[in-house]
Scaffold this active site. Structure first.
Site, PDB file in Angstrom:
ATOM      1  N   TYR A 142       9.256   4.329  -0.559  1.00  0.00           N
ATOM      2  CA  TYR A 142       8.997   5.511  -1.388  1.00  0.00           C
ATOM      3  C   TYR A 142       9.754   6.741  -0.892  1.00  0.00           C
ATOM      4  O   TYR A 142       9.925   7.704  -1.617  1.00  0.00           O
ATOM      5  CB  TYR A 142       7.492   5.825  -1.438  1.00  0.00           C
ATOM      6  CG  TYR A 142       6.667   4.801  -2.204  1.00  0.00           C
ATOM      7  CD1 TYR A 142       7.273   3.747  -2.875  1.00  0.00           C
ATOM      8  CD2 TYR A 142       5.294   4.884  -2.247  1.00  0.00           C
ATOM      9  CE1 TYR A 142       6.530   2.809  -3.560  1.00  0.00           C
ATOM     10  CE2 TYR A 142       4.538   3.951  -2.933  1.00  0.00           C
ATOM     11  CZ  TYR A 142       5.161   2.912  -3.590  1.00  0.00           C
ATOM     12  OH  TYR A 142       4.416   1.981  -4.274  1.00  0.00           O
ATOM     13  N   LYS A 193       7.041  -8.960   4.546  1.00  0.00           N
ATOM     14  CA  LYS A 193       7.875  -9.928   3.822  1.00  0.00           C
ATOM     15  C   LYS A 193       9.013 -10.304   4.772  1.00  0.00           C
ATOM     16  O   LYS A 193      10.201 -10.189   4.436  1.00  0.00           O
ATOM     17  CB  LYS A 193       8.361  -9.274   2.511  1.00  0.00           C
ATOM     18  CG  LYS A 193       9.034 -10.207   1.542  1.00  0.00           C
ATOM     19  CD  LYS A 193       8.099 -11.173   0.855  1.00  0.00           C
ATOM     20  CE  LYS A 193       8.876 -12.141  -0.022  1.00  0.00           C
ATOM     21  NZ  LYS A 193       8.096 -13.306  -0.453  1.00  0.00           N
ATOM     22  N   ASP A 225       3.247 -11.943  -0.684  1.00  0.00           N
ATOM     23  CA  ASP A 225       2.926 -12.734  -1.875  1.00  0.00           C
ATOM     24  C   ASP A 225       1.715 -13.621  -1.605  1.00  0.00           C
ATOM     25  O   ASP A 225       0.797 -13.730  -2.427  1.00  0.00           O
ATOM     26  CB  ASP A 225       4.139 -13.566  -2.346  1.00  0.00           C
ATOM     27  CG  ASP A 225       4.897 -14.209  -1.197  1.00  0.00           C
ATOM     28  OD1 ASP A 225       4.688 -13.817  -0.025  1.00  0.00           O
ATOM     29  OD2 ASP A 225       5.706 -15.118  -1.450  1.00  0.00           O
ATOM     30  N   ASP A 249       0.172   0.005  -1.350  1.00  0.00           N
ATOM     31  CA  ASP A 249      -0.166   0.628  -2.633  1.00  0.00           C
ATOM     32  C   ASP A 249      -0.766  -0.427  -3.565  1.00  0.00           C
ATOM     33  O   ASP A 249      -1.816  -0.232  -4.182  1.00  0.00           O
ATOM     34  CB  ASP A 249       1.132   1.198  -3.235  1.00  0.00           C
ATOM     35  CG  ASP A 249       0.876   2.127  -4.402  1.00  0.00           C
ATOM     36  OD1 ASP A 249      -0.300   2.341  -4.757  1.00  0.00           O
ATOM     37  OD2 ASP A 249       1.854   2.632  -4.986  1.00  0.00           O
ATOM     38  N   ASP A 253      -5.191  -1.428  -4.185  1.00  0.00           N
ATOM     39  CA  ASP A 253      -5.805  -1.392  -5.522  1.00  0.00           C
ATOM     40  C   ASP A 253      -6.416  -2.750  -5.873  1.00  0.00           C
ATOM     41  O   ASP A 253      -7.506  -2.823  -6.450  1.00  0.00           O
ATOM     42  CB  ASP A 253      -4.773  -1.018  -6.592  1.00  0.00           C
ATOM     43  CG  ASP A 253      -4.755   0.476  -6.851  1.00  0.00           C
ATOM     44  OD1 ASP A 253      -5.255   1.230  -5.981  1.00  0.00           O
ATOM     45  OD2 ASP A 253      -4.250   0.904  -7.905  1.00  0.00           O
TER      46      ASP A 253
END
Ligand code: NAD
Length: 359
Positions: A142, A193, A225, A249, A253
């Site tokens: 980001y 990852k 994943d 992020d 959620d």
């Protein structure tokens, strides 16, 4: 007697209503345990735009910096939705994070037994879920440079973002995560990852090295994943999860939604030193503002996080959490968590019930 300076940012919409309930509860628990709170209220969000033209006035940031912890309710609303980006309430939130150097975001997702049917997953899958997601907040893709939409020599446009983490950034979020796991059940899962991304390989190497300093914490690693899949398939295997900004992020959620009820979720944002910011995950709910319908429990649970992670007052934190359990056991419900056979109450009445529960 400990004495703490707490900055209150009630903000907009339902913010002032849930804040007023919460400060009452904080005062009460303070009196019970000999903890003094000096509250100072400051303007932020739409209320600050109306009064000063800025969503985060300099004075507000200065008051926050000068306190031991910041309790934020919620900001934003229809009235300010169409202002230029730098004047929007949300810009104030980013400014607050940057101004206080808040690089760690803690988002718990615990299933309350009384609200288990609010989850979209089966009872046996979610019963007992108690997860803490520690997300890096100020680095990663980001913020990495270069970023932007560039034109190539052929005139074709290319969108670019850069995922970057330095050793220092990984170490400081790692420290928060290991210490958080120590305060919980001692299990930490680092999500990356590393099979594809070099930045993730560095992340994994550093977190693995750090584990030697925390022999009481059991560390595991998952690719993101697989972590997403496991969170939905068997969420009870997780205790504390640590991950970077982008993965966090999304996973925070997903984890939050295991619980099914946005009006119940607190969060904390912490820096290396200085005050943290504690706030509910939900927004300012302008559709029910001023109608005494708001659920104050996420705000009260945010105050519990403030006590536990901001002030290191675990006994006071537990009392607030227990009071929330007690009012739910007594079947009090605000509209957002109402179900058949329960007693519908407003924000104020829920506050009164909490006060009684605290004793
Ligand atoms: P929201 O979370 O405010 O509301 C979503 C829905 O949930 C609404 O129906 C609302 O009534 C309900 N709800 C939320 N919190 C509740 C509570 N405590 N008790 C009962 N019901 C509750 O999200 P939204 O509608 O997308 O956004 C409204 C405003 O809030 C926007 O201006 C948005 O930018 C802002 N917002 C602020 C924050 C923040 O302050 N950190 C976070 C998200 C959204």
């Amino acid at each position: 007697m400990s004495n703490y300076r707490i900055t209150l940012l009630p903000g907009d919409g339902i913010g002032p209503e849930i804040m007023s309930v919460t400060t009452g509860i904080l005062k009460q628990v303070g009196e019970q345990l000999g903890i003094g709170f000096e509250f100072k209220e400051a303007l932020m969000g739409g209320a600050a735009i109306d009064a000063t033209g800025s969503p985060l006035p300099d004075e507000t940031l200065a008051i926050c910096k000068d306190s031991d912890a910041v309790l934020l309710a919620a900001i934003g609303g229809y009235k300010w939705d169409n202002l230029p980006r730098h004047q929007r309430p949300e810009t104030g939130l980013l400014g607050l994070r940057a101004g206080l150097g808040l690089f760690a975001n803690l988002r718990p997702a615990s299933i309350l037994p009384q609200l288990i049917d609010a989850s979209s997953l089966k009872r046996e899958v979610v019963e007992g879920v108690d997860i803490m997601v520690v997300r890096e907040l100020t680095g990663g893709i980001y913020f990495g440079q270069p970023k932007g939409i560039f034109e190539t020599e052929t005139g074709e446009k290319r969108g670019v973002n850069t995922m970057v983490y330095s050793e220092g950034e990984i170490d400081r979020i790692g420290k928060v995560a290991f210490e958080t796991a120590q305060k919980r059940s001692g299990r930490l899962c680092s999500v990356d990852k590393a099979n594809v991304l070099d930045v993730s390989q560095l992340w994994r190497d550093r977190i693995t090295q750090m584990a030697a300093d925390y022999p009481d914490v059991e560390l595991s690693h998952l690719y993101v994943d697989n972590a997403a899949m496991q969170l939905i398939r068997a969420p009870k295997q997780f205790d504390t999860i640590v991950t970077g900004n982008l993965f966090g992020d999304i996973l925070s959620d997903a984890a939050a939604m295991l619980t099914g009820s946005i009006g119940m979720l607190p969060s904390a944002s912490l820096g290396a030193a200085g005050p943290g910011v504690f706030e509910p995950v939900h927004g300012s709910a302008p559709d029910i503002a001023g109608q005494d319908k708001a659920n104050p429990l996420a705000q009260v649970l945010s105050a519990a996080m403030l006590l536990r992670y901001g002030l290191n007052e675990p006994e006071a934190a537990s009392r607030l959490e227990q009071a929330v359990q007690t009012v739910l056991d007594a079947d009090y419900r605000t509209g957002d968590i109402m179900s058949a056979g329960k007693t519908l109450v407003g924000c104020q009445a829920m506050g009164e019930a909490l006060k009684q529960a605290l004793g």
